[in-house]
Scaffold this motif. Structure first.
Motif: not given
Length: 546
Positions: A255-264, A526-528
């Motif tokens: 949840i903190k360092y993944s560079k491929t995490l897109n929500l939902p 906002t995140v990426k």
């Protein structure tokens, strides 16, 4: 209060009767202290001195010292503990926690602002009235670094949405009060992080830190037979406690360092695509060997702790829709950069910054007469503030009795439209009102300057034939977002088709995404892309929770 030079008027040893009065006042002022605490603080054989001093603002302060160490000071009839006393009894006062980077601002004379405060889950700002005595510490050390009074009540802090002033600082570690009786070489105490910021044994039960699971044990290079059967010989977590520790670690890394995490993201995909790849070398993540037995109970526990938000798309299918990056455990979790997950292909960091500036007008031009700036040039707030301060000092506009007041003279009269005293805050507002606003958007490959206010990114939901909904995103180009790349990310992220078009009357291309994807688009921006949420409109069109 004690940042600048102080003058000592008197310094004398107090008598027994006065000593008793001080004890009673400390007990009354700080209910969390016991008589045993006071007796420990003021042993009978130790002498207590009372010092009367004058601050640089001509305020009279009474300071009480033991062995030349200040323990308390009195201002306007109110007693404050020094940082030294708070190191001894850290629970005697409520406190606010901030990042270590904020300390330099406090020691430069700034007050603690709400955006810099890290709050615990639940009752964020406590139940304090205005002007309550409190202290400041940092995330990795509960020891006090500053003392002051609340600038507003806890309820007002909560209502302000995390903006405005939190604590008016009176005293900080390293100021003139710390050396009131000469050099006092004392290092900052290390009391460890506040309790609510500590990772407990429930998070990492056996190893007590992330370091041990970050460093895999290297196999014996001289024993090839052991290497062939690595599943049996390499150090794998075997107990339930160790596996609980490992799954928690992988969760935080994801949840903190993944560079491929897109929500939902579907919870099953989150485990397979995000958590498993973060497992340290030499270890195998097996959810069945944890005390949770299955993924759902583990993620439900993280949801109850307030770290993530989970939504059920349909019966039996759940997605993680949000991550609470303000959670104290999220803020404190840290691993070395070399151990963080990386993408298979290097990707340039996407970052967008929006700088709101002002255009110099003829009215304010006299404030910039000593610079090379001319009419029509753009300046940012720090430069404006600097020139205003210099102009006020040069023309002797500041009140001698109250340094917070300014009497407009010359050009300031035209700007402020008054010759009466006004505060510095009012002066800066009047100067900015007399200028024209503009903004500069800087991204990886783009730098745009536009006059007027920032045109935000707008997200809307429209209904097409067959009662199908589509999500429309406008003004992406104004923020340096590559339209084709953004559309592709949306297509893969929500498994829906996308298209790009230029609507009539619009100056920018528009991205169309099938379905109501407002939440995904907002999180992606906002995140990426690091675009501040205040420059994005349309979150209210996201699907309502049932």
């Amino acid at each position: 209060m004690f940042r600048k030079t102080i003058k000592i008027k008197t310094n004398s040893q107090i008598k027994g009767s006065d000593r008793k009065i001080i004890k009673e006042r400390l007990l009354k002022s700080f209910p969390n202290l016991t008589e045993a605490n006071i007796d420990d603080l003021l042993p009978k054989k130790e002498t207590v001195n009372a010092i009367k001093l004058i601050t640089h603002t001509n305020e009279t302060v009474h300071v009480y010292t033991i062995q030349k160490c200040p323990i308390a000071f009195e201002v306007h009839g109110k007693i404050f503990p020094t940082v030294y006393l708070l190191w001894k009894f850290p629970n005697m006062l409520p406190f606010f926690t901030t990042h270590s980077q904020v300390v330099s601002f406090l020691t430069s004379g700034a007050d603690l602002m709400l955006p810099g405060v890290i709050t615990p889950p639940g009752n964020k700002y406590g139940n304090l009235p205005e002007e309550a005595v409190a202290y400041v510490n940092v995330t990795d050390n509960q020891a006090a670094i500053a003392v002051g009074v609340t600038a507003q009540s806890s309820s007002d802090m909560l209502a302000s949405g995390g903006r405005g002033k939190c604590l008016t600082v009176y005293h900080f570690f390293g100021d003139k009060l710390c050396t009131v009786e000469g050099t006092h070489n004392v290092q900052l105490a290390n009391l460890g992080p506040p309790d609510w910021l500590k990772f407990t044994n429930e998070d990492f039960p056996e190893l007590g830190s992330t370091k041990a699971i970050q460093e895999p044990v290297e196999p014996d290079q001289n024993d090839h037979n052991l290497q062939e059967d690595s599943q049996e010989s390499s150090p794998q977590p075997c107990t339930t406690e160790e596996m609980d520790q490992l799954v928690t670690y992988c969760f935080f890394v994801a949840i903190k360092y993944s560079k491929t995490l897109n929500l939902p993201i579907l919870t099953s995909n989150f485990f397979k695509l995000q958590m498993i790849p973060t497992c340290p070398d030499g270890k195998t993540l097996d959810i069945k060997k944890t005390s949770y037995k299955k993924l759902k109970p583990f993620l439900d526990a993280m949801y109850k702790e307030g770290l993530i938000t989970i939504k059920e798309a349909k019966k039996g299918v759940e997605s993680i829709t949000a991550i609470n990056r303000d959670h104290p455990k999220f803020a404190e979790f840290y691993i070395e950069p070399a151990l963080r997950p990386k993408k298979e292909q290097d990707e340039a960091t996407i970052s967008t910054s929006i700088t709101e500036s002002f255009i110099i007008t003829p009215t304010v031009l006299p404030l910039f007469e000593n610079t090379q700036l001319n009419k029509g040039d753009t300046v940012q707030m720090p430069e404006i503030r600097k020139q205003v301060v210099e102009y006020v000092k040069k023309n002797d506009c500041q009140s001698e009795d109250n340094k917070r007041l300014v009497k407009p003279k010359k050009a300031l009269v035209k700007i402020c439209k008054t010759e009466n005293y006004i505060t510095w805050e009012e002066l800066m507002e009047k100067v900015c009102e007399a200028m024209k606003s503009c903004y500069k958007v800087t991204s990886a490959n783009t730098e745009l300057v536009n006059k007027g206010k920032v045109s935000p990114i707008t997200i809307t939901v429209s209904q097409r034939s067959g009662n199908k909904k589509v999500t429309l995103v406008d003004n992406l180009e104004l923020f340096g977002v590559q339209i084709a790349d953004f559309a592709k990310e949306c297509q893969h992220g929500v498994a829906a088709s996308t298209s790009i078009s230029r609507p009539l009357g619009k100056k920018c291309d528009q991205v169309l995404i099938q379905g109501n994807q407002v939440l995904f688009v907002h999180n992606l921006l906002t995140v990426k892309y690091k675009i501040p949420a205040k420059y994005i409109r349309g979150l209210e069109y996201a699907p309502k929770k049932k």
